[in-house]
Scaffold this motif. Structure first.
Motif, mmCIF file in Angstrom:
data_model
loop_
_atom_site.group_PDB
_atom_site.id
_atom_site.type_symbol
_atom_site.label_atom_id
_atom_site.label_comp_id
_atom_site.label_asym_id
_atom_site.label_seq_id
_atom_site.Cartn_x
_atom_site.Cartn_y
_atom_site.Cartn_z
ATOM 1 N N THR A 20 -12.670 75.044 87.298
ATOM 2 C CA THR A 20 -12.387 75.743 85.875
ATOM 3 C C THR A 20 -12.441 77.099 86.301
ATOM 4 N N PRO A 21 -11.430 77.947 85.594
ATOM 5 C CA PRO A 21 -11.212 79.209 85.823
ATOM 6 C C PRO A 21 -12.379 80.133 85.090
ATOM 7 N N TYR A 22 -13.202 79.369 84.233
ATOM 8 C CA TYR A 22 -13.933 80.159 83.315
ATOM 9 C C TYR A 22 -15.366 79.955 83.583
ATOM 10 N N VAL A 23 -15.963 80.958 83.256
ATOM 11 C CA VAL A 23 -17.592 80.947 83.252
ATOM 12 C C VAL A 23 -18.003 80.649 81.823
ATOM 13 N N ASP A 24 -18.673 79.484 81.622
ATOM 14 C CA ASP A 24 -19.207 79.136 80.392
ATOM 15 C C ASP A 24 -20.404 79.634 79.926
ATOM 16 N N LEU A 25 -20.656 80.369 79.041
ATOM 17 C CA LEU A 25 -22.238 80.798 78.573
ATOM 18 C C LEU A 25 -22.644 80.391 77.197
ATOM 19 N N THR A 26 -23.856 79.872 76.969
ATOM 20 C CA THR A 26 -24.329 79.538 75.756
ATOM 21 C C THR A 26 -24.451 80.880 74.621
ATOM 22 N N ARG A 27 -24.920 80.493 73.781
ATOM 23 C CA ARG A 27 -25.103 81.944 72.635
ATOM 24 C C ARG A 27 -26.116 82.732 73.209
ATOM 25 N N PRO A 28 -27.406 81.953 73.543
ATOM 26 C CA PRO A 28 -28.464 82.740 74.089
ATOM 27 C C PRO A 28 -28.181 83.527 75.335
ATOM 28 N N GLU A 29 -27.674 82.935 76.200
ATOM 29 C CA GLU A 29 -27.300 83.629 77.540
ATOM 30 C C GLU A 29 -26.274 84.795 77.160
ATOM 31 N N TRP A 30 -25.355 84.762 76.455
ATOM 32 C CA TRP A 30 -24.448 85.699 75.924
ATOM 33 C C TRP A 30 -25.287 86.834 75.359
ATOM 34 N N SER A 31 -25.919 86.595 74.345
ATOM 35 C CA SER A 31 -26.599 87.360 73.591
ATOM 36 C C SER A 31 -27.666 88.233 74.281
ATOM 37 N N ALA A 32 -28.387 87.755 75.363
ATOM 38 C CA ALA A 32 -29.203 88.393 76.123
ATOM 39 C C ALA A 32 -28.522 89.623 76.777
ATOM 40 N N LEU A 33 -27.412 89.561 76.942
ATOM 41 C CA LEU A 33 -26.444 90.834 77.449
ATOM 42 C C LEU A 33 -26.508 91.932 76.393
ATOM 43 N N ARG A 34 -26.794 91.786 75.477
ATOM 44 C CA ARG A 34 -26.888 92.603 74.438
ATOM 45 C C ARG A 34 -27.812 93.875 74.880
ATOM 46 N N ASP A 35 -28.775 93.594 75.583
ATOM 47 C CA ASP A 35 -29.858 94.570 76.169
ATOM 48 C C ASP A 35 -29.247 95.499 77.228
ATOM 49 N N LYS A 36 -28.252 94.997 77.741
ATOM 50 C CA LYS A 36 -27.596 95.828 78.668
ATOM 51 C C LYS A 36 -26.352 96.526 78.053
ATOM 52 N N THR A 37 -26.451 96.514 76.616
ATOM 53 C CA THR A 37 -25.359 97.270 76.195
ATOM 54 C C THR A 37 -25.544 98.535 75.442
ATOM 55 N N PRO A 38 -25.144 99.725 75.919
ATOM 56 C CA PRO A 38 -25.381 101.047 75.477
ATOM 57 C C PRO A 38 -25.017 100.887 74.110
ATOM 58 N N LEU A 39 -25.058 102.049 73.321
ATOM 59 C CA LEU A 39 -24.696 102.163 72.167
ATOM 60 C C LEU A 39 -25.006 101.272 70.912
ATOM 61 N N PRO A 40 -26.592 101.197 70.705
ATOM 62 C CA PRO A 40 -26.762 100.223 69.585
ATOM 63 C C PRO A 40 -26.150 100.652 68.339
ATOM 64 N N LEU A 41 -26.050 99.659 67.581
ATOM 65 C CA LEU A 41 -25.503 100.222 66.142
ATOM 66 C C LEU A 41 -26.486 101.025 65.131
ATOM 67 N N THR A 42 -25.819 102.209 64.702
ATOM 68 C CA THR A 42 -26.961 103.100 63.746
ATOM 69 C C THR A 42 -26.903 102.626 62.452
ATOM 70 N N ALA A 43 -27.909 102.868 61.596
ATOM 71 C CA ALA A 43 -27.683 102.494 60.094
ATOM 72 C C ALA A 43 -26.491 102.685 59.215
ATOM 73 N N GLU A 44 -26.117 103.836 59.932
ATOM 74 C CA GLU A 44 -24.842 104.361 59.282
ATOM 75 C C GLU A 44 -23.569 103.366 59.436
ATOM 76 N N GLU A 45 -23.599 103.051 60.748
ATOM 77 C CA GLU A 45 -22.444 102.326 61.263
ATOM 78 C C GLU A 45 -22.433 100.975 60.675
ATOM 79 N N VAL A 46 -23.770 100.254 60.505
ATOM 80 C CA VAL A 46 -24.038 99.062 59.860
ATOM 81 C C VAL A 46 -23.277 99.063 58.554
#
Ligand SMILES: Nc1ncnc2c1ncn2[C@@H]1O[C@H](COP(=O)(O)OP(=O)(O)O)[C@@H](O)[C@H]1O
Ligand SMILES: CC(C)(COP(=O)(O)O)[C@@H](O)C(=O)NCCC(=O)O
Length: 329
Positions: A20-46
């Protein structure tokens, strides 16, 4: 004596991983990548996201769409690098600059494309590398009602033939080519038609999001049988929003119910007549529209394009993304 070639047991066939040309990720696998994401949402942005008027669960934004905005930010940077390499190779003949990154968002009517596209616009514009993010929906390129009627296409609205596909492709090609100002017609859900004398103006965005049912459709071959350049040829990344057909139908009917209590009440609304009859009668109309127009379009035209997307978001019955398939490079 030549010994027979041993046959492969059936179970071994089953175990061989499918190519398959795809890599399949479950929700927990994908959401774990959140920790590597700079720029968390500020209260104002929410608060700003809430102001978009969509029903958005903020955990969903953090778990799914924030990592997606990081992935796209990486793709924008990498595409710039590739363009630099191409310009070096081509020299004088290359010299492309200021080319926007184009993202296509595809999927059925009522699957949540507009919500995903608006969220991505808000999240992507927070990055200093690409603050100007424009969003265009393909409904502006639907043929006007008088033209649809003349061609007998009123019950094919949303099917590929109900659009001026050439104008849509030209519009995106012009933006991609870095034209200073590009305009598009505007569609109104209120009057269920193209708005006369109104144009949407796009001026050199950093990112362009093109959202619509058929954005991943391949171009029709020309009269000479040659392959034409299609809209998707201009995409740097594309997202297909996927869900079970029964869930999408339910979302379609729920949206219709909500609109009946709000926007359809407007005296100028094409659908005002459905506020004057019982809810059941109104819903019967919506069910018929789903069964005769939107579902066949999903099955015949939209779903077959899923395999062309860079990323497939698979939603569960509550709109929450459960699985993601990301195209490998
Ligand atoms: N993440 C979500 N959470 C809850 N409801 C959603 C979400 N995304 C979409 N919806 C609802 O589903 C319906 C269809 O979404 P919409 O974005 O209008 O779809 P489309 O643009 O694909 O026609 C709308 O009523 C919308 O409010
Ligand atoms: C306007 C649409 C064709 C969607 O257009 P898109 O922006 O995806 O090109 C669709 O929302 C629509 O109105 N379909 C017609 C059938 C119906 O009334 O649901």
């Amino acid at each position: 004596m030549i010994s027979p070639v041993p046959s492969i047991p059936r179970s071994a066939h089953r175990q061989r991983p499918e190519a398959t040309p795809y890599v399949d990720l479950t929700r927990p696998e994908w959401s774990a990548l959140r920790d590597k994401t700079p720029l968390p949402l500020t209260a104002e942005e929410v608060e700003k996201l809430r102001g978009l008027g969509d029903v958005i669960d903020l955990d969903e934004v953090r778990d799914i769409y924030l990592p997606l905005s990081r992935l796209l930010n990486l793709y924008v940077g990498a595409t710039d690098g590739l363009r630099g390499a191409l310009n070096t190779f081509l020299g004088e003949q290359g010299s492309q600059s200021g080319t926007p990154f184009v993202i296509g968002v595809a999927g059925s009517v009522a699957v949540g494309k507009s919500t995903v596209a608006r969220l991505l616009q808000a999240l992507l514009s927070r990055w200093p590398e690409h603050p100007r993010v424009e969003l265009v929906t393909t409904d502006g390129f639907l043929l006007p009602t008088r033209e649809l009627e003349a061609r007998g296409l009123m019950s094919r609205k949303g099917f590929p033939e109900s659009y001026d596909r050439r104008a849509l492709t030209r519009f995106v090609a012009d933006i991609k080519a870095g034209k200073a100002e590009v305009t598009a017609p505007v569609y109104s859900h209120l009057i269920y038609d193209i708005v006369p004398d109104q144009r949407l103006v796009v001026r050199r965005p950093d990112i362009l999001i093109v959202e619509g049912l058929n954005v991943l459709q391949p171009a029709l071959p020309g009269k000479d049988g040659r392959t034409r350049v299609g809209l998707a040829d201009y995409f740097d990344f594309s997202v297909y929003v996927d869900a079970r057909t029964e869930d999408i139908e339910r979302w379609y009917l729920n949206r219709f119910r909500k609109l009946r209590a709000t926007a359809f009440q407007n005296p100028s609304s094409y659908f005002r007549k459905y506020t004057q009859v019982s809810e059941e009668e109104a819903l019967d109309y919506a069910r018929t529209t789903w069964r005769t127009i939107n579902k066949p379009n999903l099955v015949e035209n939209v779903a077959p394009t899923r395999g062309r997307a860079t990323l497939v978001l698979r939603k569960g019955p509550d709109h929450k993304v459960q699985r993601l398939s990301l195209r490998k490079l």
